[in-house]
Design an enzyme around this catalytic site. Structure first.
Site, PDB file in Angstrom:
ATOM      1  CB  SER A 123      -0.875  -0.024   1.256  1.00  0.00           C
ATOM      2  OG  SER A 123      -1.431   1.246   1.490  1.00  0.00           O
ATOM      3  CE1 TYR A 147      -3.648  -2.694   5.495  1.00  0.00           C
ATOM      4  CE2 TYR A 147      -3.203  -0.342   5.297  1.00  0.00           C
ATOM      5  CZ  TYR A 147      -3.484  -1.564   4.718  1.00  0.00           C
ATOM      6  OH  TYR A 147      -3.565  -1.655   3.359  1.00  0.00           O
ATOM      7  CE  LYS A 151      -1.293  -4.526   3.116  1.00  0.00           C
ATOM      8  NZ  LYS A 151      -1.599  -5.889   2.659  1.00  0.00           N
ATOM      9  CG  ASN A 177      -6.405   6.366  -1.927  1.00  0.00           C
ATOM     10  OD1 ASN A 177      -5.190   6.558  -1.978  1.00  0.00           O
ATOM     11  ND2 ASN A 177      -7.102   6.639  -0.844  1.00  0.00           N
TER      12      ASN A 177
HETATM   13  C1  UD1 Z   1      -6.715   4.770   3.879  1.00  0.00           C
HETATM   14  C2  UD1 Z   1      -5.707   4.351   4.909  1.00  0.00           C
HETATM   15  C3  UD1 Z   1      -4.576   3.634   4.220  1.00  0.00           C
HETATM   16  C4  UD1 Z   1      -5.113   2.438   3.435  1.00  0.00           C
HETATM   17  C5  UD1 Z   1      -6.183   2.901   2.464  1.00  0.00           C
HETATM   18  C6  UD1 Z   1      -6.856   1.702   1.836  1.00  0.00           C
HETATM   19  C7  UD1 Z   1      -5.896   5.948   6.737  1.00  0.00           C
HETATM   20  C8  UD1 Z   1      -5.225   7.059   7.484  1.00  0.00           C
HETATM   21  N1  UD1 Z   1      -5.248   5.489   5.662  1.00  0.00           N
HETATM   22  O1  UD1 Z   1      -6.066   5.685   2.986  1.00  0.00           O
HETATM   23  O2  UD1 Z   1      -3.646   3.191   5.177  1.00  0.00           O
HETATM   24  O3  UD1 Z   1      -4.075   1.822   2.730  1.00  0.00           O
HETATM   25  O4  UD1 Z   1      -7.184   3.651   3.151  1.00  0.00           O
HETATM   26  O5  UD1 Z   1      -7.777   2.104   0.892  1.00  0.00           O
HETATM   27  O6  UD1 Z   1      -6.962   5.476   7.114  1.00  0.00           O
HETATM   28  N2  UD1 Z   1     -12.185  11.245   3.854  1.00  0.00           N
HETATM   29  C9  UD1 Z   1     -13.172  12.118   4.275  1.00  0.00           C
HETATM   30  N3  UD1 Z   1     -14.308  11.597   4.830  1.00  0.00           N
HETATM   31  C10 UD1 Z   1     -14.496  10.239   4.992  1.00  0.00           C
HETATM   32  C11 UD1 Z   1     -13.485   9.367   4.541  1.00  0.00           C
HETATM   33  C12 UD1 Z   1     -12.342   9.903   3.984  1.00  0.00           C
HETATM   34  O7  UD1 Z   1     -13.048  13.338   4.165  1.00  0.00           O
HETATM   35  O8  UD1 Z   1     -15.535   9.837   5.528  1.00  0.00           O
HETATM   36  C13 UD1 Z   1     -10.980  11.799   3.214  1.00  0.00           C
HETATM   37  C14 UD1 Z   1      -9.693  11.505   3.958  1.00  0.00           C
HETATM   38  O9  UD1 Z   1      -9.423  12.486   4.920  1.00  0.00           O
HETATM   39  C15 UD1 Z   1      -8.686  11.492   2.804  1.00  0.00           C
HETATM   40  C16 UD1 Z   1      -9.498  10.971   1.615  1.00  0.00           C
HETATM   41  O10 UD1 Z   1     -10.862  11.196   1.957  1.00  0.00           O
HETATM   42  O11 UD1 Z   1      -8.264  12.802   2.507  1.00  0.00           O
HETATM   43  C17 UD1 Z   1      -9.300   9.489   1.342  1.00  0.00           C
HETATM   44  O12 UD1 Z   1      -9.522   8.750   2.523  1.00  0.00           O
HETATM   45  P1  UD1 Z   1      -9.571   7.150   2.527  1.00  0.00           P
HETATM   46  O13 UD1 Z   1     -10.487   6.681   1.471  1.00  0.00           O
HETATM   47  O14 UD1 Z   1      -9.845   6.714   3.933  1.00  0.00           O
HETATM   48  O15 UD1 Z   1      -8.119   6.735   2.065  1.00  0.00           O
HETATM   49  P2  UD1 Z   1      -6.684   7.092   2.703  1.00  0.00           P
HETATM   50  O16 UD1 Z   1      -6.810   7.828   3.963  1.00  0.00           O
HETATM   51  O17 UD1 Z   1      -5.875   7.705   1.609  1.00  0.00           O
END
Ligand code: UD1
Length: 333
Positions: A123, A147, A151, A177
């Site tokens: 990841s 987690y 990795k 992502n």
């Molecule tokens: C997350 C994990 C990462 C993992 C990946 C798997 C964290 C800190 N990181 O990545 O370790 O490998 O998922 O797919 O959890 N966001 C919102 N509202 C929400 C959900 C997300 O604003 O309800 C924003 C987050 O702040 C971020 C973006 O959307 O800026 C993407 O979030 P997310 O889909 O959770 O992915 P990552 O954080 O990049």
């Protein structure tokens, strides 16, 4: 025959479909910890061919040995693992035990049975807090949660084993992502409970299951203040595995390769694209930053192109459309 551990999961199932469609024999080993038996039927429905399947935990050495004894495995794609960041903080031992044990067990069986090709699901989380973007494979690594460390440690284990076993070929894929679903809407992501990731949360808000999206912070140093990520269609990720298998057939040693598009989109850009493409509303509220989040994370995807001849094909609109089709399909059930 290619063994997919965790092959009934989100990325595993899409990869099974692409492999079968490319003419490979597929064997899935999965304990349905975070997936469902119906996924095997769906793979058959899409491809017209049922993959071989064994319900089992790949942490169990005796069962894994029996699996390698029963089938002629030529390559392994190791997807099996726990993947919830928050849960890993609460239950680190569960994560280290499961995610490292499964890898070591599989590597031991591969050694015993002379299977020399491994593709591993890593990841972009291993880049920790990036010093600069886009992220290049040689950049410093380090993690912020257990987690991520599983990795990171798994990558190290694979590198060490490749060093000791020069006949081994390993491709470590760092996913950015993954989002969206198969265009047939027969397979996709099925998060348990409240989704942690952005896209499944957006689809659940759009379908009325949740009242609004919480946007985690709008004061980052990004164009609109919200977090920027490299969202990539899961079918592109799946195709990256086919290219990695083909690469591993012809090379030895360990290679770390990013699977991303190279484009970064902010949370608000994702919301707007989803609304525009699917003609639905996604109400949102600005919420505090989520602990452990970073401002920007997107790939330099040139190594994958250079070594694997692979490049992401699907654009953001298709990711949004396929994610929504899948969500609607789920709600019909
Ligand atoms: C997350 C994990 C990462 C993992 C990946 C798997 C964290 C800190 N990181 O990545 O370790 O490998 O998922 O797919 O959890 N966001 C919102 N509202 C929400 C959900 C997300 O604003 O309800 C924003 C987050 O702040 C971020 C973006 O959307 O800026 C993407 O979030 P997310 O889909 O959770 O992915 P990552 O954080 O990049």
């Amino acid at each position: 025959m290619i063994l997919l551990t965790g092959g009934a999961g989100y990325i595993g199932s899409h990869t099974a479909v692409e492999l079968i469609q490319a003419g490979y024999e597929v064997l899935i080993a999965d304990n349905f910890y975070n997936s469902r038996p119906e996924v095997i039927d769906a793979i058959e429905k899409i491809t017209g061919k049922r993959p071989e399947f064994e319900e089992m935990d790949v942490c169990a050495p005796v069962k894994v040995d029996a699996l390698f004894h029963k089938y002629k495995v030529t390559a392994v794609i190791h997807f099996a693992g726990y993947k919830a960041v928050g849960e890993s903080v609460e239950k680190p031992l569960m994560y280290y035990r499961n995610d490292l044990d499964s890898l070591i067990t599989v590597l031991e069986a591969m050694k015993k049975y002379g299977v020399n090709r491994l593709i591993f699901s890593s990841s972009a989380t291993v880049y920790g807090v990036p010093e600069a973007v886009p992220l290049i494979e040689g950049m410093p690594t380090g993690c912020t949660n257990p987690y991520g460390w599983t990795k990171y440690m798994s990558e190290q284990i694979i590198q060490d084993v490749c060093h000791a076993q020069p006949e081994l070929s390993a491709v470590i894929l760092r996913y950015f992502n993954p989002v969206g679903a198969h265009p047939s809407a027969l397979i996709g992501e099925q998060p348990n409970g409240v989704p942690n990731n952005l896209m499944p949360y957006i689809t659940q808000v759009a379908s009325g299951i949740r009242p609004h999206l919480n946007v985690f912070g709008n004061d980052y140093d990004t164009p609109d203040g919200t977090g920027v990520r490299d969202y990539i269609h899961v079918v592109d990720i799946a195709k990256g595995h086919i290219a990695a298998v083909e690469y591993a057939m012809k090379n030895t040693g360990a290679e770390v390769i990013n699977l991303g598009t190279g484009n970064g989109y902010s949370v608000l850009e994702m919301v707007k694209a989803f609304e525009r493409v699917n003609k639905v509303k996604v109400p949102y509220k600005i919420a505090p930053r989520r602990e452990g989040d970073i401002a920007e994370c997107y790939a330099d995807a040139s190594k994958a192109n250079r070594l694997l001849g692979w490049k992401a094909q699907y654009d953001l609109d298709t990711m949004c459309k396929d994610a929504w089709n899948w969500e609607q399909q789920l709600r019909k059930e």
